[in-house]
Design an enzyme around this catalytic site. Structure first.
Site, PDB file in Angstrom:
ATOM      1  N   HIS A 373     -16.018  51.171  82.751  1.00 42.20           N
ATOM      2  CA  HIS A 373     -15.453  51.711  81.508  1.00 42.20           C
ATOM      3  C   HIS A 373     -13.951  51.977  81.604  1.00 42.20           C
ATOM      4  CE1 HIS A 373     -16.355  55.417  83.765  1.00 42.20           C
ATOM      5  NE2 HIS A 373     -15.413  56.006  83.038  1.00 42.20           N
ATOM      6  N   ASP A 374     -13.445  52.317  82.789  1.00 38.36           N
ATOM      7  CA  ASP A 374     -12.013  52.605  82.941  1.00 38.36           C
ATOM      8  C   ASP A 374     -11.283  51.532  83.726  1.00 38.36           C
ATOM      9  OD1 ASP A 374     -11.467  54.870  81.467  1.00 38.36           O
ATOM     10  OD2 ASP A 374     -12.030  56.264  83.057  1.00 38.36           O
ATOM     11  N   LYS A 377      -7.441  50.902  83.636  1.00 37.81           N
ATOM     12  CA  LYS A 377      -6.454  51.757  84.293  1.00 37.81           C
ATOM     13  C   LYS A 377      -5.719  51.038  85.419  1.00 37.81           C
ATOM     14  CE  LYS A 377      -8.500  56.293  83.338  1.00 37.81           C
ATOM     15  NZ  LYS A 377      -9.131  57.499  83.923  1.00 37.81           N
ATOM     16  N   HIS A 402      -5.111  51.455  78.178  1.00 36.63           N
ATOM     17  CA  HIS A 402      -6.070  51.038  79.212  1.00 36.63           C
ATOM     18  C   HIS A 402      -7.393  50.573  78.595  1.00 36.63           C
ATOM     19  CE1 HIS A 402      -8.144  54.983  78.880  1.00 36.63           C
ATOM     20  NE2 HIS A 402      -9.144  54.384  79.505  1.00 36.63           N
ATOM     21  N   HIS A 428     -15.303  53.385  74.689  1.00 32.66           N
ATOM     22  CA  HIS A 428     -15.687  54.686  75.247  1.00 32.66           C
ATOM     23  C   HIS A 428     -14.715  55.805  74.909  1.00 32.66           C
ATOM     24  CE1 HIS A 428     -12.796  53.780  78.456  1.00 32.66           C
ATOM     25  NE2 HIS A 428     -12.939  55.024  78.894  1.00 32.66           N
ATOM     26  N   HIS A 429     -13.565  55.478  74.304  1.00 34.12           N
ATOM     27  CA  HIS A 429     -12.630  56.523  73.850  1.00 34.12           C
ATOM     28  C   HIS A 429     -12.607  56.650  72.326  1.00 34.12           C
ATOM     29  CE1 HIS A 429     -10.966  58.074  77.513  1.00 34.12           C
ATOM     30  NE2 HIS A 429     -10.674  56.864  77.968  1.00 34.12           N
ATOM     31  N   ASP A 457     -19.129  60.465  80.548  1.00 34.24           N
ATOM     32  CA  ASP A 457     -17.820  60.501  81.202  1.00 34.24           C
ATOM     33  C   ASP A 457     -17.142  61.850  81.013  1.00 34.24           C
ATOM     34  OD1 ASP A 457     -15.575  59.491  82.560  1.00 34.24           O
ATOM     35  OD2 ASP A 457     -14.636  58.887  80.677  1.00 34.24           O
TER      36      ASP A 457
END
Length: 514
Positions: A373-374, A377, A402, A428-429, A457
């Site tokens: 998910h990240d 970054k 990101h 997811h954000h 998260d």
């Protein structure tokens, strides 16, 4: 000498023949004498140790009912003219087109050939022979019945082979498409049951899982078992078999063949990778015919290939998942977060997906995709990732990229886990009320994967220390989740999460920060 009596040897009693069943013959005729004469002429008839069993019908209507009741009839001796001039022809048509019985041999008998000319009948109806009653002597009746039974026997043999081939194809398809080693032996049992009709227990042993596969005799290790062998996994085969069974197993291994015993068999499974494997099956029928044995031979040849394919598939999937985890851990370490963060988010997301009602398959995909998910970054500078203070407006805009970067990295993959990772990276954000980023999606516009991982998260991040904050106690976290219900998070997900909080807290305890 007069007192010496000589007795002649008693004649040996002929061995009693075992009744192998009957060939059913349906006699359809409105004249009772025809039934009696036919039964008399064929009273001593026998073919392949089976006698004839006669079933009588005296009209076309009665014949149709009997044919439905006896679909395994081998021969139908059918009169043409009964209650109507074409009653027999209608019965023949019924057998083929309504009852869909294409196995029974139909012998048409008529005392009035002019009523149904032979050429016309042969062309228009699916019958197998046409005889005039006046020409059908006892010898000719014997001959036509014998030839018809041979045809019927061959048709049944072809049909059994066809069904057997169909079962082998289905068995091979199911085994080759399996993705779980845990389901392998269950699949073997299921397919053998479909082939043989009954199976009690099974065992599959292979040198592929042995520490020294080259040492064949001592390194056949039980990979999977069912029945009494269910708890034998990992044991050498000579520790779980009886002396008699082990002898049969060694014989099959040395001959590279199939050894049949009273109610069980050992089948050597050939391998394209030079591994030795053995399949044991018990509870098989005592009387296995040639067709069954041929099917078992084909099955044994394919089982090992299927096993190796399943193992290779599992290894590929495990490798893919490990790469995903290690890559995600590397990204998290750049953010000064522990590698266990992605592991916890992965497990929490899986449990939450199951509680939410997603299928097991979807929950599994989410579990393995959640660490990605990240991933975006990786494209964010360390100065922003590691900044202990609040990000300024420009830095925050860069941080938000990101999500898009992660989606761009993953979006072109055709792998289901990577595809799911691309969705997570992008969604997811996003927030339930539409105030999130990068696209400002709201409600169910946000993919369910994104909604679930967002909650998992944030929960994990709040419960652990970060460079910009201390760990929050559980009470404060629950208050925050309740506050964000309908804002950041889907209300239903929050309710499910709080209801099952003990389960998620347990995951945190199992995988603490290092």
């Amino acid at each position: 000498m007069a007192n010496d009596f000589l007795f002649s040897d008693e004649p040996e009693q002929p061995a009693e023949k075992v009744n192998q069943g009957y060939w059913k013959v349906i006699i359809v005729d409105d004249e009772p004498e025809v039934h009696a004469v036919t039964k008399l002429a064929l009273s001593d008839f026998e073919f392949q140790d089976k006698k004839l069993k006669f079933i009588s019908a005296y009209s076309g209507k009665e014949a149709q009912e009997i044919i439905v009741q006896h679909p395994d009839a081998a021969i139908v001796l059918l009169d043409v003219v009964m209650e109507t001039d074409d009653a027999g022809l209608k019965v023949a048509q019924f057998i083929r087109e309504v009852a869909h019985n294409h196995h029974a041999r139909i012998i048409l008998r008529t005392g009035q050939p002019g009523q149904a000319p032979e050429r016309q009948v042969i062309v228009n109806y699916d019958i197998n022979d046409y005889k005039s009653k006046t020409e059908l002597t006892a010898q000719k009746l014997f001959t036509v019945v014998m030839s018809s039974l041979r045809s019927y026997r061959d048709i049944l043999s072809i049909e059994k082979s066809r069904l057997g081939l169909e079962r082998i194809i289905i068995a091979s398809r199911d085994l080759f498409s399996a993705h779980s080693m845990d389901n392998f032996i269950h699949g073997v049992m299921q397919q053998l049951t479909s082939i043989l009709g009954t199976v009690d227990e099974a065992l599959y042993a292979t040198s592929l899982v042995a520490s020294n596969p080259d040492d064949v005799e001592s390194n056949l290790i039980v990979f999977a078992g069912q029945g009494d062998f269910e708890k034998s996994e990992g044991k050498p085969i000579d520790e779980v078999l009886s002396i008699e069974q082990l002898q049969a197993c060694n014989l099959a291994l040395s001959q590279r063949s199939i050894v049949y015993k009273d109610n069980y068999l050992f089948a050597y499974c050939s391998s394209r990778c030079n591994h030795n494997s053995m399949l044991y099956v018990s509870g098989i029928p005592k009387q296995l015919n040639a067709t069954h044995k041929h099917l078992i031979e084909i099955f044994a040849q394919n089982v090992q290939v299927a096993f190796e394919n399943v193992q290779l598939q599992s290894e590929i999937e495990d490798t893919q998942r490990e790469i995903v985890y290690r890559l995600s851990e590397a990204v998290e370490q750049r953010s000064e977060e522990t590698g266990n963060h992605v592991k916890r988010v992965s497990l929490i997301s899986y449990e939450l997906a199951c509680d939410y009602g997603l299928s097991e398959a979807d929950a599994e995909i989410l579990k393995h995709a959640a660490p990605l998910h990240d991933i975006g970054k990786i494209g964010i500078a360390d100065t922003i990732l590691h900044k202990p203070d609040t990000l300024d407006e420009n830095e925050w805009k860069i941080m938000q990229t990101h999500a898009t970067k992660g989606h761009e990295i993953l979006k072109n993959s055709r792998r289901s886990i990577i595809q799911a990772g691309a969705i997570l990276a992008q969604d997811h954000h996003e927030k339930w009320d539409g105030s999130g980023y990068p696209e400002g999606k709201s409600g169910e516009q946000i993919h369910v994967y994104g909604r679930i991982v967002a909650l998992a998260d944030v929960y994990d991040a709040l419960r652990h220390k970060r460079c910009y904050k201390a760990a929050w106690p559980i009470e404060k976290v629950l208050d925050e989740l309740t506050l964000q219900k309908g804002r950041h998070f889907e209300p239903k997900l929050v309710d499910i999460f709080i209801e099952n909080i003990a389960k998620y807290e347990h995951i945190l305890k199992i995988y603490p920060d290092k």
